[in-house]
Scaffold this motif. Structure first.
Motif, mmCIF file in Angstrom:
data_model
loop_
_atom_site.group_PDB
_atom_site.id
_atom_site.type_symbol
_atom_site.label_atom_id
_atom_site.label_comp_id
_atom_site.label_asym_id
_atom_site.label_seq_id
_atom_site.Cartn_x
_atom_site.Cartn_y
_atom_site.Cartn_z
ATOM 1 N N UNK A 31 0.511 -1.276 0.483
ATOM 2 C CA UNK A 31 0.238 0.058 -0.333
ATOM 3 C C UNK A 31 0.756 0.826 0.143
ATOM 4 N N UNK A 32 2.145 0.819 -0.534
ATOM 5 C CA UNK A 32 3.221 2.262 -0.344
ATOM 6 C C UNK A 32 2.906 3.282 -1.463
ATOM 7 N N UNK A 33 2.380 3.557 -2.314
ATOM 8 C CA UNK A 33 1.622 4.330 -3.241
ATOM 9 C C UNK A 33 -0.001 5.067 -2.731
ATOM 10 N N UNK A 34 -0.304 4.402 -2.052
ATOM 11 C CA UNK A 34 -1.797 4.621 -1.426
ATOM 12 C C UNK A 34 -1.777 5.454 0.159
ATOM 13 N N UNK A 35 -0.382 4.850 0.604
ATOM 14 C CA UNK A 35 -0.038 5.963 1.598
ATOM 15 C C UNK A 35 1.096 7.147 1.176
ATOM 16 N N UNK A 36 1.302 7.323 -0.223
ATOM 17 C CA UNK A 36 1.913 8.636 -0.683
ATOM 18 C C UNK A 36 1.134 9.363 -1.213
ATOM 19 N N UNK A 37 -0.426 8.491 -1.209
ATOM 20 C CA UNK A 37 -1.583 9.535 -2.093
ATOM 21 C C UNK A 37 -1.898 9.981 -0.476
ATOM 22 N N UNK A 38 -2.203 9.460 -0.005
ATOM 23 C CA UNK A 38 -2.572 10.144 1.739
ATOM 24 C C UNK A 38 -2.090 11.062 2.060
ATOM 25 N N UNK A 39 -0.473 10.903 1.785
ATOM 26 C CA UNK A 39 -0.043 11.458 2.826
ATOM 27 C C UNK A 39 0.174 13.102 2.216
ATOM 28 N N UNK A 40 0.343 13.075 0.857
ATOM 29 C CA UNK A 40 0.487 14.449 0.261
ATOM 30 C C UNK A 40 -0.758 14.951 -0.191
ATOM 31 N N UNK A 41 -2.095 13.811 -0.420
ATOM 32 C CA UNK A 41 -2.982 14.865 -0.739
ATOM 33 C C UNK A 41 -3.364 15.640 0.939
ATOM 34 N N UNK A 42 -3.053 14.789 1.619
ATOM 35 C CA UNK A 42 -3.121 15.812 3.429
ATOM 36 C C UNK A 42 -2.855 16.462 3.663
ATOM 37 N N UNK A 43 -2.708 17.119 2.377
ATOM 38 C CA UNK A 43 -1.737 18.629 2.205
ATOM 39 C C UNK A 43 -3.074 19.922 2.221
ATOM 40 N N UNK A 44 -4.337 19.568 1.363
ATOM 41 C CA UNK A 44 -5.436 19.493 1.335
ATOM 42 C C UNK A 44 -5.988 20.664 2.821
ATOM 43 N N UNK A 45 -5.891 19.019 4.034
ATOM 44 C CA UNK A 45 -6.359 19.638 4.962
ATOM 45 C C UNK A 45 -5.663 20.657 6.055
ATOM 46 N N UNK A 46 -4.246 20.180 5.736
ATOM 47 C CA UNK A 46 -3.100 21.928 5.779
ATOM 48 C C UNK A 46 -4.082 22.995 5.295
ATOM 49 N N UNK A 47 -4.437 23.406 4.321
ATOM 50 C CA UNK A 47 -4.831 24.544 3.607
ATOM 51 C C UNK A 47 -6.339 24.306 4.564
ATOM 52 N N UNK A 48 -6.959 23.651 4.291
ATOM 53 C CA UNK A 48 -8.417 24.306 5.013
ATOM 54 C C UNK A 48 -7.984 24.679 6.962
ATOM 55 N N UNK A 49 -7.531 23.911 7.398
ATOM 56 C CA UNK A 49 -7.179 24.652 8.418
ATOM 57 C C UNK A 49 -6.572 25.844 9.210
ATOM 58 N N UNK A 50 -5.739 25.584 7.876
ATOM 59 C CA UNK A 50 -5.336 26.988 7.739
ATOM 60 C C UNK A 50 -5.880 28.909 7.761
ATOM 61 N N UNK A 51 -6.688 27.929 6.499
ATOM 62 C CA UNK A 51 -7.670 29.290 6.190
ATOM 63 C C UNK A 51 -9.406 29.280 6.730
ATOM 64 N N UNK A 52 -9.631 27.933 8.233
ATOM 65 C CA UNK A 52 -10.079 28.669 8.630
ATOM 66 C C UNK A 52 -9.741 29.368 9.959
ATOM 67 N N UNK A 53 -8.319 28.976 9.670
ATOM 68 C CA UNK A 53 -8.091 29.618 11.332
ATOM 69 C C UNK A 53 -8.199 28.656 12.608
ATOM 70 N N UNK A 54 -8.206 27.367 12.493
ATOM 71 C CA UNK A 54 -8.413 26.068 13.086
ATOM 72 C C UNK A 54 -7.641 25.209 13.150
ATOM 73 N N UNK A 55 -7.559 24.131 14.126
ATOM 74 C CA UNK A 55 -6.477 23.023 15.050
ATOM 75 C C UNK A 55 -6.304 22.814 13.221
ATOM 76 N N UNK A 56 -5.179 23.499 12.819
ATOM 77 C CA UNK A 56 -4.681 22.094 12.047
ATOM 78 C C UNK A 56 -4.412 20.579 11.921
ATOM 79 N N UNK A 57 -4.211 20.047 12.778
ATOM 80 C CA UNK A 57 -4.230 19.150 13.182
ATOM 81 C C UNK A 57 -5.952 18.279 12.711
ATOM 82 N N UNK A 58 -6.503 18.810 13.480
ATOM 83 C CA UNK A 58 -8.204 18.821 13.393
ATOM 84 C C UNK A 58 -8.843 18.525 12.083
ATOM 85 N N UNK A 59 -8.237 19.181 11.107
ATOM 86 C CA UNK A 59 -9.032 19.900 9.325
ATOM 87 C C UNK A 59 -8.089 18.663 9.091
#
Lengths: 259, 240
Positions: A31-59
Motif C-alpha cells: 500500500x505504498x502508493x496509497x500511503x503516498x497519496x494520503x500523505x501528500x493529499x493531506x496538504x488539503x487538510x492543512x490548507x483548509x485548517x490554516x484558512x479557517x483558522x482552526x486546529x490544523x491537526x483536526x482539519x
C-alpha cells in the motif's frame, strides 16, 4: 539544549513505534502508493485548517480520513484504474491545499513547516497526540494481528472465513491516515513515505514472522531518527532530510545482504 | 441432503453469457473434476460456488444454503500463483488461517492442534517454521491444502492444485485428494485427474456437460490420446 533533544527523542520513540506497526502493514499490503497519496493529499487538510483558522491537526485528520475512504473505495472497487486514480487523488489533495493557502491572508511560512516538519520543534501537545495514536495502533495490532496477516497474504481466503475484509481494509487505511497526521509536525508530509517504508523493508530481510518485523522496524526506525536528531542538532540542518538520508543509506546496506 | 445443487445457472458480466444453463448435482463425499478450455468459464463457476460472484439467473445451493451463507463449510485451495509470497510469514501462520472465524481474534490451543494435525497429514509439519518464500512449488501447494483442511470443511474446492508442480508432486497431491473423505471439487486443465477415482466429470465451455465417471470406461492401462479424450468428453452422447 537537553530539553530540546529530550522532547524530540521522546517524539522519536513514539514515532518509531508507529512506524514499526503501520509501516510494516503498508509494506506487506503493498500500500505504498496509497500511503503516498494520503500523505501528500493531506496538504488539503492543512490548507483548509490554516484558512479557517482552526486546529490544523483536526482539519488534517478529517481530510485524510476522507481521502482514505475514497482510496479504499478505489482500491476495492476500481482495481483496473487503481494506479492512476491514486495519482489523481495525490494531486487533488495538494491542489486543494495550495488554493486554500492562496485564499488565506498573510504570509504562510507555517505551511512550509508542514511539508518537511521538524522533530526538534515538537511540543508537549504533539507528544500527547502521538502517544494516543500509538495506543490505538498497539491495541489494533494486538487484536487484529491474525486478520491483518491473513489480509496481506490472501484476502479472498479471509473473506471466505466470514470476515468483513472491506471493513478491515478501510480500518487499516484510517489507521494509516491517523499515523500520517501524528507525524506531520515531526517529519512533514513529503518525506513520510520513505520513513514509513524503509525500516520495514530492512526488517523483513532479517525476520521470519510478522510480529518480529514490526518490532525490528521500530528499533531500526528509532536508530535512524535518533541519529538524525543528533546530527541535525549539531550541524544545524533540517532533521527530516538527514533522517531520510541515513535511512536510505541503511536500506542500501541491507540490500547487500543476499536474501 | 445434496452437497451441491446447481439449477439452470446463467452468468454474465455484460452482454455475453459466460455460463449458460449449467445444472449439476453432487452428493455428499463425491469427487467432481471440472475440465474445459481456458476462458470457458471454469473459474467463474468456481467463484460462484464460493459465493464471490452472484448468478445472473438460476439457483446454487451448497448443503442447502446459498454459497455466501455456506462459506464456513468450504475449504478453498486457490491457484497458488495468484498471490505474493514475499511477506514475512511462516507455514504455521498460514495453516492457522483456516481457523479464523468471525468474532474470534486469537487462536486457541485446539486451533493449533488441528493445524498441526493437518500439517502432519500433508507431511509438512517439519516445515512449520519455514518462511513461505523458501519453499518449493509443491510444498507451497501442500501448505494451502493444509490451510483449507484446517477449516474442517464439508467440501473442498480446489483451483488447479497440480499446476506448477513436478510429476512426483502431482501424484502425491492427487493421491491425497483421492483419499480424503470429503466432498471434493477440483478444477484442472490436466486430464490426468480423470484417471483418478472421480465420481463425476464436468466439461465446462460456457455450457456444461456432465459425465457420471464410472460410465466413461476411460482406458487406464494403455496409451491414450488427450485430444480424443477431450473430444469424447465434449460429445453429448454420454452426457446426462
Amino acid at each position: 539544549m537537553w530539553d530540546l533533544i529530550n522532547t524530540s527523542i521522546y517524539a522519536g520513540i513514539l514515532l518509531s513505534i508507529a512506524i514499526g506497526i503501520i509501516g510494516s502493514l503498508i509494506v506487506v499490503n503493498k500500500a505504498t502508493s496509497i500511503t503516498g497519496s494520503i500523505a501528500h493529499g493531506s496538504f488539503g487538510g492543512i490548507g483548509i485548517g490554516l484558512y479557517l483558522g482552526v486546529s490544523v491537526i483536526v482539519s488534517t485528520l478529517f481530510f485524510t480520513i476522507l481521502l482514505a475512504i475514497v482510496l479504499g473505495v478505489v482500491s476495492l472497487y476500481f482495481q483496473d484504474r487503481k494506479d492512476s486514480l491514486i495519482g489523481v487523488i495525490w494531486a487533488l489533495g495538494m491542489s486543494v491545499g495550495i488554493i486554500f493557502l492562496n485564499l488565506t491572508s498573510g504570509y504562510q511560512a507555517d505551511a512550509l513547516s508542514y511539508l518537511f516538519g521538524n522533530i526538534l520543534l515538537v511540543g508537549d501537545s504533539d507528544l500527547k497526540f502521538m502517544a494516543i495514536t500509538d495506543l490505538v495502533l498497539i491495541f489494533s495490532i494486538v487484536f487484529l494481528y491474525n486478520r491483518f496477516l491473513a489480509m496481506s497474504y490472501d484476502i479472498e481466503f479471509l473473506r471466505l472465513r466470514g470476515i468483513n475484509v472491506s471493513l478491515l481494509y478501510f480500518y487499516f487505511l484510517i489507521l494509516t491516515s491517523i499515523t500520517i497526521v501524528m507525524s506531520v509536525r515531526a517529519i512533514g508530509i513529503i518525506l513520510i513515505l520513505a520513513l514509513f517504508t524503509i525500516p520495514p523493508l530492512i526488517a523483513e530481510k532479517f525476520t521470519k514472522k510478522f510480529y518480529q518485523t514490526i518490532i525490528l522496524s521500530s528499533i531500526i526506525a528509532f536508530i535512524f531518527i535518533a541519529s538524525g536528531i543528533l546530527i541535525s542538532y549539531y550541524y544545524d540542518l533540517s532533521p527530516t532530510p538527514i533522517i531520510v538520508l541515513i535511512a536510505s543509506f541503511g536500506l542500501f546496506l541491507s540490500m547487500l545482504k543476499r536474501s | 441432503m445434496k452437497a451441491v445443487e446447481v439449477k439452470h445457472l446463467y452468468f454474465r458480466y455484460s452482454r455475453e453469457w459466460i455460463l449458460e444453463d449449467v445444472s449439476l448435482e453432487l452428493e455428499d463425499k463425491e469427487f467432481l473434476a471440472i475440465i474445459g478450455p481456458n476462458g470457458g468459464g471454469k473459474t467463474t463457476f468456481l467463484r460462484i460456488l464460493l459465493g464471490f460472484l452472484k448468478p445472473t439467473k438460476g439457483e446454487v445451493k451448497i448443503y442447502n444454503k446459498p454459497p455466501n451463507k455456506a462459506s464456513y463449510l468450504i475449504g478453498y485451495v486457490p491457484q497458488y500463483t495468484t498471490f505474493s509470497t514475499d511477506i514475512p510469514i511462516v507455514v504455521e501462520d498460514i495453516v492457522l488461517q483456516g481457523r479464523l472465524r468471525k468474532g474470534k481474534f486469537f487462536y486457541t490451543k485446539e486451533d493449533k492442534k488441528i493445524a498441526y494435525e493437518k500439517m502432519e497429514i500433508l507431511g509438512i509439519l517439519h516445515l512449520k517454521d519455514k518462511k513461505i518464500k523458501n519453499l518449493s512449488g509443491g510444498e507451497r501447494q501442500k501448505v494451502l491444502i493444509a490451510r483449507a483442511l484446517s477449516v474442517e470443511p464439508k467440501i473442498l474446492i480446489m483451483d488447479e492444485p497440480t499446476s506448477a508442480i513436478d510429476i512426483k508432486g502431482q501424484n502425491e497431491i492427487l493421491n491425497l485428494i483421492e483419499s480424503l473423505e470429503l466432498t471434493r471439487i477440483v478444477v484442472s486443465h490436466d486430464v490426468k485427474i480423470l484417471f483418478r477415482k472421480v465420481d463425476k466429470i464436468a466439461y465446462i465451455n460456457k455450457r456444461a456437460i456432465i459425465h457420471e465417471a464410472p460410465q466413461l470406461n476411460i482406458p487406464k492401462d494403455r496409451h491414450f490420446c488427450e485430444v480424443e479424450l477431450i473430444d469424447f468428453l465434449k460429445g453429448e452422447e454420454c452426457g446426462i
